[in-house]
Every structure is written in structure tokens, then in C-alpha cells.
Scaffold this motif. Structure first.
Motif, PDB file in Angstrom:
ATOM      1  N   ARG A   1     -45.177  88.910 -85.972  1.00  0.00           N
ATOM      2  CA  ARG A   1     -45.442  87.961 -86.598  1.00  0.00           C
ATOM      3  C   ARG A   1     -44.867  88.109 -87.886  1.00  0.00           C
ATOM      4  N   MET A   2     -45.084  89.335 -88.393  1.00  0.00           N
ATOM      5  CA  MET A   2     -44.198  89.693 -89.646  1.00  0.00           C
ATOM      6  C   MET A   2     -42.755  89.398 -89.791  1.00  0.00           C
ATOM      7  N   LEU A   3     -42.160  89.794 -88.521  1.00  0.00           N
ATOM      8  CA  LEU A   3     -40.887  89.577 -88.522  1.00  0.00           C
ATOM      9  C   LEU A   3     -40.571  88.091 -88.362  1.00  0.00           C
ATOM     10  N   ALA A   4     -41.358  87.534 -87.766  1.00  0.00           N
ATOM     11  CA  ALA A   4     -40.994  85.943 -87.852  1.00  0.00           C
ATOM     12  C   ALA A   4     -41.367  85.324 -89.150  1.00  0.00           C
ATOM     13  N   LEU A   5     -42.171  85.596 -89.895  1.00  0.00           N
ATOM     14  CA  LEU A   5     -42.352  85.014 -91.168  1.00  0.00           C
ATOM     15  C   LEU A   5     -41.342  85.429 -92.128  1.00  0.00           C
ATOM     16  N   ALA A   6     -40.843  86.582 -91.898  1.00  0.00           N
ATOM     17  CA  ALA A   6     -39.648  86.931 -92.754  1.00  0.00           C
ATOM     18  C   ALA A   6     -38.362  86.318 -92.441  1.00  0.00           C
ATOM     19  N   GLU A   7     -38.280  86.063 -91.191  1.00  0.00           N
ATOM     20  CA  GLU A   7     -36.889  85.212 -90.711  1.00  0.00           C
ATOM     21  C   GLU A   7     -37.121  83.890 -91.278  1.00  0.00           C
ATOM     22  N   SER A   8     -38.444  83.146 -91.117  1.00  0.00           N
ATOM     23  CA  SER A   8     -38.515  82.216 -91.616  1.00  0.00           C
ATOM     24  C   SER A   8     -38.132  81.737 -93.264  1.00  0.00           C
ATOM     25  N   LEU A   9     -38.511  82.912 -93.864  1.00  0.00           N
ATOM     26  CA  LEU A   9     -38.207  83.007 -95.550  1.00  0.00           C
ATOM     27  C   LEU A   9     -36.690  83.175 -95.729  1.00  0.00           C
ATOM     28  N   GLY A  10     -36.075  83.522 -94.885  1.00  0.00           N
ATOM     29  CA  GLY A  10     -34.631  83.786 -94.928  1.00  0.00           C
ATOM     30  C   GLY A  10     -34.154  84.830 -94.756  1.00  0.00           C
ATOM     31  N   ALA A  11     -34.644  85.991 -94.061  1.00  0.00           N
ATOM     32  CA  ALA A  11     -34.382  86.910 -93.736  1.00  0.00           C
ATOM     33  C   ALA A  11     -33.405  87.140 -92.540  1.00  0.00           C
ATOM     34  N   ASP A  12     -32.260  88.012 -92.552  1.00  0.00           N
ATOM     35  CA  ASP A  12     -31.142  88.053 -91.497  1.00  0.00           C
ATOM     36  C   ASP A  12     -31.847  89.322 -90.795  1.00  0.00           C
ATOM     37  N   VAL A  13     -32.577  88.944 -89.405  1.00  0.00           N
ATOM     38  CA  VAL A  13     -33.398  89.816 -88.833  1.00  0.00           C
ATOM     39  C   VAL A  13     -32.538  90.309 -87.479  1.00  0.00           C
ATOM     40  N   THR A  14     -30.915  89.987 -87.738  1.00  0.00           N
ATOM     41  CA  THR A  14     -30.278  90.515 -86.637  1.00  0.00           C
ATOM     42  C   THR A  14     -29.302  91.608 -87.331  1.00  0.00           C
ATOM     43  N   THR A  15     -29.610  92.046 -88.532  1.00  0.00           N
ATOM     44  CA  THR A  15     -28.700  93.151 -89.106  1.00  0.00           C
ATOM     45  C   THR A  15     -28.874  94.382 -88.107  1.00  0.00           C
ATOM     46  N   GLN A  16     -27.960  95.541 -88.376  1.00  0.00           N
ATOM     47  CA  GLN A  16     -28.109  96.550 -87.696  1.00  0.00           C
ATOM     48  C   GLN A  16     -29.024  97.443 -88.075  1.00  0.00           C
ATOM     49  N   LYS A  17     -29.465  97.436 -89.465  1.00  0.00           N
ATOM     50  CA  LYS A  17     -30.859  98.210 -90.167  1.00  0.00           C
ATOM     51  C   LYS A  17     -31.924  97.754 -89.324  1.00  0.00           C
ATOM     52  N   ILE A  18     -32.128  96.131 -89.321  1.00  0.00           N
ATOM     53  CA  ILE A  18     -33.617  95.908 -88.319  1.00  0.00           C
ATOM     54  C   ILE A  18     -33.436  96.355 -86.955  1.00  0.00           C
ATOM     55  N   LYS A  19     -32.240  96.368 -86.339  1.00  0.00           N
ATOM     56  CA  LYS A  19     -32.333  96.562 -84.990  1.00  0.00           C
ATOM     57  C   LYS A  19     -32.396  97.954 -84.905  1.00  0.00           C
ATOM     58  N   GLN A  20     -31.830  98.841 -85.500  1.00  0.00           N
ATOM     59  CA  GLN A  20     -32.053 100.306 -85.501  1.00  0.00           C
ATOM     60  C   GLN A  20     -33.559 100.889 -85.838  1.00  0.00           C
ATOM     61  N   ALA A  21     -34.225  99.788 -86.861  1.00  0.00           N
ATOM     62  CA  ALA A  21     -35.440 100.294 -87.028  1.00  0.00           C
ATOM     63  C   ALA A  21     -36.663  99.828 -85.739  1.00  0.00           C
ATOM     64  N   ARG A  22     -36.117  98.862 -85.316  1.00  0.00           N
ATOM     65  CA  ARG A  22     -36.955  98.409 -83.904  1.00  0.00           C
ATOM     66  C   ARG A  22     -36.727  99.272 -82.901  1.00  0.00           C
TER      67      ARG A  22
ATOM     68  N   ASP B   1     -38.988  95.283 -96.734  1.00  0.00           N
ATOM     69  CA  ASP B   1     -38.245  95.993 -95.744  1.00  0.00           C
ATOM     70  C   ASP B   1     -37.212  94.870 -95.027  1.00  0.00           C
ATOM     71  N   TYR B   2     -37.419  93.601 -94.952  1.00  0.00           N
ATOM     72  CA  TYR B   2     -36.616  92.766 -94.342  1.00  0.00           C
ATOM     73  C   TYR B   2     -35.726  91.954 -95.392  1.00  0.00           C
ATOM     74  N   GLY B   3     -35.795  92.524 -96.769  1.00  0.00           N
ATOM     75  CA  GLY B   3     -34.837  91.792 -97.613  1.00  0.00           C
ATOM     76  C   GLY B   3     -35.527  90.789 -98.517  1.00  0.00           C
ATOM     77  N   ILE B   4     -36.814  90.537 -98.207  1.00  0.00           N
ATOM     78  CA  ILE B   4     -37.463  89.498 -99.022  1.00  0.00           C
ATOM     79  C   ILE B   4     -38.304  89.969 -99.977  1.00  0.00           C
ATOM     80  N   GLN B   5     -37.862  89.730-101.387  1.00  0.00           N
ATOM     81  CA  GLN B   5     -38.786  90.124-102.734  1.00  0.00           C
ATOM     82  C   GLN B   5     -40.023  89.278-103.105  1.00  0.00           C
TER      83      GLN B   5
END
Length: 349
Positions: free
Chosen positions: A182-203, A83-87
Motif C-alpha cells: 500500500r505504501m508503494l502504491a501511495l508513492a506511485e500515485s504521488l509521482g514516484a517511479d516505482v520501476t527504477t532499478q533501485k526499487i526493484k533491487q530493494a524488493r 525511500d521512493y523519492g517523495i520528499q
């Protein structure tokens, strides 16, 4: 998960491939990864030139020479990262149903595009794992001993010997918002862009759903909710003190049926098991039922005592996943569904 009874069930997670919190199985008592337990830590992860690290909920720092890309994870973790773009490259745990479709715990992942190392409790192909040349192994933890969920104890040493660093994210005795963070932080460390509009809207949807559930509970204070899971011979009533979703719902004001501590002792504090003859032991207005494929679903329950329950007769039964996919996108509907049920529920219990 084997149907063994543990001498000290609190040393291991007592959720099972079918369990409730349920399906009544308790892991044999044992420790985690011979690790010192640590706090979750605030370090989301750090990546410098050619370096990566992440401090997990065991207090350990997983490190690599580069940001991991060949990731193997428990299926629910992989679904959240997706969901955060990490496969993830490989997964373990309930991934495919008998007809080959994605399991409820696989979320939106295309399960045909991941290597499944094992689709059930105790199944984990070390050969497939090694062939993937993984650079990170991630799972959740349902105890305070650092036990990686669905990593078989009997083959743990061989799995760790492959050499990939491991990350454990705790879903034990805390509210849902913490493992989500914590999951969001892990995803960010793995290269996810957690500032996207999609993620902001989900939050934002999650925050709005939390406010809705709080308001619904306040407006209908007499509504009692029971969290259950069905097996062939037993019905499991979950307590709220250890589960991340139930703890959070309770903090928002939802009133739950809470089995006494003595009744939950068999399940390590997670649940009380009832025979189908005694399924009416507790009065409830809404029943949340385990929707994992390992549990019997409400439409397939044949016990006459179940069909006579007031909440069942009133159609006030909703689904619950005791292992929520830890992304805001997947957790917002959990709050909305419970809020909607409380808003329209009639007092029947």
C-alpha cells in the motif's frame, strides 16, 4: 502518549511513544475520524489531467485538483516515501533525538530539511501546519477505527479544518507485506517511479530475506523468540496477533513467545506487562528489543533479573522497531537480522 488506561483499548492503537508495543500506555477509548471503516481497496490512486485521488485503508478516497506536493506525514510514513523519492514538507512524531540527530523512525531523511510539527506524542503545531499550506496529510493507523497515528484527538478538528485531504494506511492486524504494498502504491500515485532499478533491487532483497528467514526457522525449529520493550518500571512482552512485522515473521515459521490472551487484556491484545522481578516468566532463546528512542535500550537496563536471562547472557539480543519504516529497503534488513540471529542461536531458554 499519556499513561492512561482505556476501558476499550482495542478502539485505539495501544502502541505509545514509548510503547510496545510497549511502554504500557493505552489511549483513551474513542473512535476514529467519524468515518465508516472500509477495506483497503485495490485502487492505488488515480491521476488524470489536473486530478489526483487515492483510496486509503479507511475506504475513503482522498482527492485533489493536482498531485499533492506539499505533503505532511507521520515521520515513519515520510521516511518510507523518501525511500521512493517523495520528499515530505512537514513531519510529526519522533523525528529528532536530544542531540538533534535523526531519530530511528526518520530513516534516511535529512531532518534539517523538514518542518517538525511535533517531536513527541500529543505535540502537533497547528500554526506550523497551516503555514505549510499542505495539500495532503498521511499517517498510519494502529486500530480498526480509522484513527490517524500521532494526530492528537483533542486538536483533530482544527487540523482537519485546514483543509488538506487525509490518507490513512493500516498497520493493524495484517502481515507486513500488505502495508508495504500500500505504501508503494501511495508513492506511485504521488509521482514516484516505482520501476527504477533501485526499487526493484530493494524488493528483491526483501523477497530473498523472507526466503532466508523461512529457511532459518525451518532449520532451527526449537528456537523461541520473545519481542520485548523496556520501561523504567515494567517490561512488555508483545504478542504476535496484531503487529505487522511479528505476524509476518510468524507466518514465515518463526516460533514466538506468545502471552495468553488474558495476560494481554491490559494492553488491548498487544502485550503483557511484567515487573522486572518477573521478567524471567517466559523462556526465550532470542530477545528482540524495541529500538525506538522512547524505550530503554538493552545496554542501559540495570535490572539484575534482566542480566541473568539466558538469552542476554548468551548475547542473543537483537533490535526491533515496532513501527517499521514501510519501504522494502528498510524492511529487508529486519528479516535478515532475525534470520541471522536464528541461524546462529543456541538453545538457551
Amino acid at each position: 502518549m499519556p499513561n492512561s488506561r482505556a476501558t476499550h483499548p482495542s478502539r485505539r492503537g495501544v502502541l505509545a511513544a514509548g510503547g510496545a508495543l510497549g511502554l504500557g500506555a493505552v489511549l483513551a477509548a474513542c473512535g476514529g475520524e467519524d468515518a465508516k471503516n472500509g477495506g483497503p481497496g485495490d485502487a492505488a490512486g488515480a491521476a488524470g489531467p489536473g486530478r489526483w485521488s487515492f483510496r486509503d485503508d479507511r475506504g475513503r478516497s482522498a482527492k485533489a485538483d493536482r498531485v499533492p506536493s506539499d505533503i505532511v506525514a507521520f515521520v515513519g510514513v515520510a521516511a518510507a516515501l523518501y525511500d521512493y523519492g517523495i520528499q515530505a514538507k512537514g513531519v510529526f512524531g519522533p523525528t529528532r533525538t536530544k542531540d538533534g540527530k535523526g531519530d530511528v523512525q526518520a530513516g534516511d531523511m535529512d531532518v534539517s530539511k523538514v518542518t517538525v510539527l511535533g517531536n513527541a506524542w500529543g505535540r502537533f503545531s497547528i500554526e506550523k501546519y497551516a503555514a505549510l499550506a499542505p495539500d495532503l496529510l498521511v499517517s498510519t493507523m494502529f486500530d480498526d477505527a480509522g484513527t490517524l497515528w500521532y494526530v492528537p484527538e483533542e486538536s483533530k478538528k482544527k487540523i482537519l479544518a485546514v483543509g488538506a485531504p487525509t490518507v490513512g494506511l493500516s498497520v493493524y492486524d495484517r502481515q507486513l507485506t500488505e502495508p508495504l504494498r500500500r505504501m508503494l502504491a501511495l508513492a506511485e500515485s504521488l509521482g514516484a517511479d516505482v520501476t527504477t532499478q533501485k526499487i526493484k533491487q530493494a524488493r528483491k532483497r526483501f523477497e530473498d530475506a523472507a526466503a532466508r528467514l523461512r529457511a532459518a526457522a525451518r532449520a532451527n525449529p526449537g528456537i523461541r523468540v520473545l519481542a520485548g520493550s523496556a520501561a523504567q518500571d515494567l517490561f512488555y512482552v508483545s504478542g504476535t496477533d496484531l503487529s505487522v512485522d511479528l505476524e509476518y515473521f510468524k507466518a514465515l515459521g518463526v516460533t514466538f513467545v506468545e502471552p495468553p490472551e488474558r495476560a494481554k487484556a491490559e494492553g488491548g491484545g498487544w502485550y503483557e506487562s511484567l515487573s522486572w522481578e518477573n521478567v524471567d516468566k517466559y523462556a526465550a532463546d532470542i530477545i528482540m528489543m524495541d529500538n525506538r528512542t522512547s524505550a530503554i535500550q538493552p545496554a542501559d537496563i540495570t535490572a539484575g533479573t534482566w542480566k541473568k536471562l539466558p538469552a542476554v547472557r548468551a548475547g542473543q539480543v537483537i533490535a526491533r522497531n515496532p513501527e517499521p519504516i514501510l519501504s522494502y529497503d528498510k524492511c529487508a534488513p529486519l528479516l535478515d537480522d532475525l534470520a541471522a540471529a536464528i541461524e546462529k542461536a543456541q538453545k538457551v531458554g
